[in-house]
Design a protein around this motif. Structure first.
Motif, PDB file in Angstrom:
ATOM      1  N   VAL A  46      -9.026  13.659   3.201  1.00  0.00           N
ATOM      2  CA  VAL A  46      -9.028  12.334   2.591  1.00  0.00           C
ATOM      3  C   VAL A  46      -7.605  11.812   2.457  1.00  0.00           C
ATOM      4  O   VAL A  46      -6.642  12.564   2.598  1.00  0.00           O
ATOM      5  N   ALA A  47      -7.496  10.520   2.154  1.00  0.00           N
ATOM      6  CA  ALA A  47      -6.201   9.914   1.840  1.00  0.00           C
ATOM      7  C   ALA A  47      -6.291   9.316   0.443  1.00  0.00           C
ATOM      8  O   ALA A  47      -7.324   8.754   0.070  1.00  0.00           O
ATOM      9  N   LEU A  48      -5.234   9.470  -0.335  1.00  0.00           N
ATOM     10  CA  LEU A  48      -5.120   8.820  -1.638  1.00  0.00           C
ATOM     11  C   LEU A  48      -4.173   7.644  -1.468  1.00  0.00           C
ATOM     12  O   LEU A  48      -3.050   7.814  -0.984  1.00  0.00           O
ATOM     13  N   VAL A  49      -4.612   6.462  -1.867  1.00  0.00           N
ATOM     14  CA  VAL A  49      -3.860   5.246  -1.603  1.00  0.00           C
ATOM     15  C   VAL A  49      -3.786   4.403  -2.868  1.00  0.00           C
ATOM     16  O   VAL A  49      -4.799   4.227  -3.557  1.00  0.00           O
ATOM     17  N   ALA A  50      -2.609   3.870  -3.168  1.00  0.00           N
ATOM     18  CA  ALA A  50      -2.433   2.948  -4.291  1.00  0.00           C
ATOM     19  C   ALA A  50      -2.533   1.516  -3.769  1.00  0.00           C
ATOM     20  O   ALA A  50      -1.892   1.157  -2.783  1.00  0.00           O
TER      21      ALA A  50
ATOM     22  N   VAL B 125     -12.570   4.567   5.279  1.00  0.00           N
ATOM     23  CA  VAL B 125     -13.466   3.876   4.360  1.00  0.00           C
ATOM     24  C   VAL B 125     -13.118   4.287   2.932  1.00  0.00           C
ATOM     25  O   VAL B 125     -13.017   5.478   2.628  1.00  0.00           O
ATOM     26  N   VAL B 126     -12.908   3.301   2.069  1.00  0.00           N
ATOM     27  CA  VAL B 126     -12.604   3.561   0.663  1.00  0.00           C
ATOM     28  C   VAL B 126     -13.909   3.945  -0.031  1.00  0.00           C
ATOM     29  O   VAL B 126     -14.882   3.201   0.009  1.00  0.00           O
TER      30      VAL B 126
ATOM     31  N   MET C  96       0.841  -1.160   0.000  1.00  0.00           N
ATOM     32  CA  MET C  96       0.000   0.000   0.000  1.00  0.00           C
ATOM     33  C   MET C  96       0.893   1.231   0.000  1.00  0.00           C
ATOM     34  O   MET C  96       1.780   1.342   0.818  1.00  0.00           O
ATOM     35  N   GLN C  97       0.662   2.093  -0.916  1.00  0.00           N
ATOM     36  CA  GLN C  97       1.405   3.342  -0.976  1.00  0.00           C
ATOM     37  C   GLN C  97       0.430   4.482  -0.748  1.00  0.00           C
ATOM     38  O   GLN C  97      -0.573   4.589  -1.443  1.00  0.00           O
ATOM     39  N   VAL C  98       0.718   5.298   0.244  1.00  0.00           N
ATOM     40  CA  VAL C  98      -0.150   6.430   0.545  1.00  0.00           C
ATOM     41  C   VAL C  98       0.422   7.657  -0.150  1.00  0.00           C
ATOM     42  O   VAL C  98       1.552   8.051   0.105  1.00  0.00           O
ATOM     43  N   PHE C  99      -0.350   8.248  -1.056  1.00  0.00           N
ATOM     44  CA  PHE C  99       0.093   9.439  -1.777  1.00  0.00           C
ATOM     45  C   PHE C  99      -0.197  10.701  -0.983  1.00  0.00           C
ATOM     46  O   PHE C  99       0.517  11.666  -1.069  1.00  0.00           O
ATOM     47  N   ARG C 100      -1.298  10.691  -0.275  1.00  0.00           N
ATOM     48  CA  ARG C 100      -1.702  11.876   0.465  1.00  0.00           C
ATOM     49  C   ARG C 100      -2.342  11.439   1.769  1.00  0.00           C
ATOM     50  O   ARG C 100      -3.247  10.636   1.786  1.00  0.00           O
ATOM     51  N   ARG C 101      -1.867  11.958   2.858  1.00  0.00           N
ATOM     52  CA  ARG C 101      -2.425  11.623   4.168  1.00  0.00           C
ATOM     53  C   ARG C 101      -3.709  12.392   4.404  1.00  0.00           C
ATOM     54  O   ARG C 101      -4.075  13.270   3.629  1.00  0.00           O
ATOM     55  N   TRP C 102      -4.402  12.074   5.469  1.00  0.00           N
ATOM     56  CA  TRP C 102      -5.699  12.662   5.796  1.00  0.00           C
ATOM     57  C   TRP C 102      -5.676  14.181   5.821  1.00  0.00           C
ATOM     58  O   TRP C 102      -4.903  14.760   6.525  1.00  0.00           O
ATOM     59  N   SER C 103      -6.552  14.755   5.041  1.00  0.00           N
ATOM     60  CA  SER C 103      -6.773  16.198   5.105  1.00  0.00           C
ATOM     61  C   SER C 103      -7.767  16.653   4.045  1.00  0.00           C
ATOM     62  O   SER C 103      -7.385  17.371   3.156  1.00  0.00           O
TER      63      SER C 103
ATOM     64  N   LEU D 146     -11.000  -4.337  -6.621  1.00  0.00           N
ATOM     65  CA  LEU D 146      -9.850  -3.448  -6.799  1.00  0.00           C
ATOM     66  C   LEU D 146      -8.676  -4.276  -7.305  1.00  0.00           C
ATOM     67  O   LEU D 146      -8.489  -5.417  -6.877  1.00  0.00           O
ATOM     68  N   ALA D 147      -7.900  -3.683  -8.173  1.00  0.00           N
ATOM     69  CA  ALA D 147      -6.753  -4.376  -8.762  1.00  0.00           C
ATOM     70  C   ALA D 147      -5.461  -3.694  -8.340  1.00  0.00           C
ATOM     71  O   ALA D 147      -5.464  -2.513  -7.968  1.00  0.00           O
ATOM     72  N   PRO D 148      -4.338  -4.419  -8.406  1.00  0.00           N
ATOM     73  CA  PRO D 148      -3.058  -3.786  -8.115  1.00  0.00           C
ATOM     74  C   PRO D 148      -2.853  -2.565  -9.007  1.00  0.00           C
ATOM     75  O   PRO D 148      -3.134  -2.605 -10.203  1.00  0.00           O
ATOM     76  N   GLY D 149      -2.426  -1.460  -8.403  1.00  0.00           N
ATOM     77  CA  GLY D 149      -2.201  -0.228  -9.135  1.00  0.00           C
ATOM     78  C   GLY D 149      -3.370   0.737  -9.114  1.00  0.00           C
ATOM     79  O   GLY D 149      -3.222   1.897  -9.464  1.00  0.00           O
ATOM     80  N   ASP D 150      -4.562   0.260  -8.716  1.00  0.00           N
ATOM     81  CA  ASP D 150      -5.692   1.183  -8.583  1.00  0.00           C
ATOM     82  C   ASP D 150      -5.363   2.235  -7.531  1.00  0.00           C
ATOM     83  O   ASP D 150      -4.735   1.928  -6.519  1.00  0.00           O
TER      84      ASP D 150
END
Length: 106
Positions: free
Chosen positions: A10-14, A91-92, A1-8, A24-28
């Motif tokens: 929301v979080a963006l997660v790969a 929650v996604v 799991m790679q987090v692009f953006r932490r909570w603020s 969900l697929a790898p890379g989504d």
């Protein structure tokens, strides 16, 4: 799991790995909001047994203040069946790429 953006706020997660296939697929890349979720929701979780690891799983049922969570593709998932109950961190809600859309509950 790679987090692009932490909570603020929301979080963006790969997503890494196939445990949530076909939902969900790898890379989504997904958007998660803070919250506890409910049964059937796709959630971000952590386990006491694996500090620092963030995973995407499906909430199955509450276990006290924690949750029993499982991957949609059991053959490729390490989840509550092995690690015990998890702490839900968010929650996604949406998939941003490659196919934008709402992530549905089951």
């Amino acid at each position: 799991m790679q987090v692009f953006r932490r909570w603020s706020p929301v979080a963006l997660v790969a997503v890494r790995g196939a445990s949530m296939s076909p939902a969900l697929a790898p890379g989504d890349v997904v958007v998660a909001t803070r919250g506890r979720g409910r049964a059937g929701a796709v959630v971000l979780v952590t386990w006491d047994a694996r500090p620092g690891q963030l995973s995407v799983k499906r909430a199955v049922r509450p276990v006290g203040r924690l949750w029993h969570v499982e991957g949609d593709f059991a053959g490729a998932s390490t989840d509550s069946r092995e690690l015990g109950p998890a702490r839900v961190r968010g929650v996604v809600r949406w998939r941003l790429r490659p196919r934008p859309g709402r992530v549905r509950r089951t």
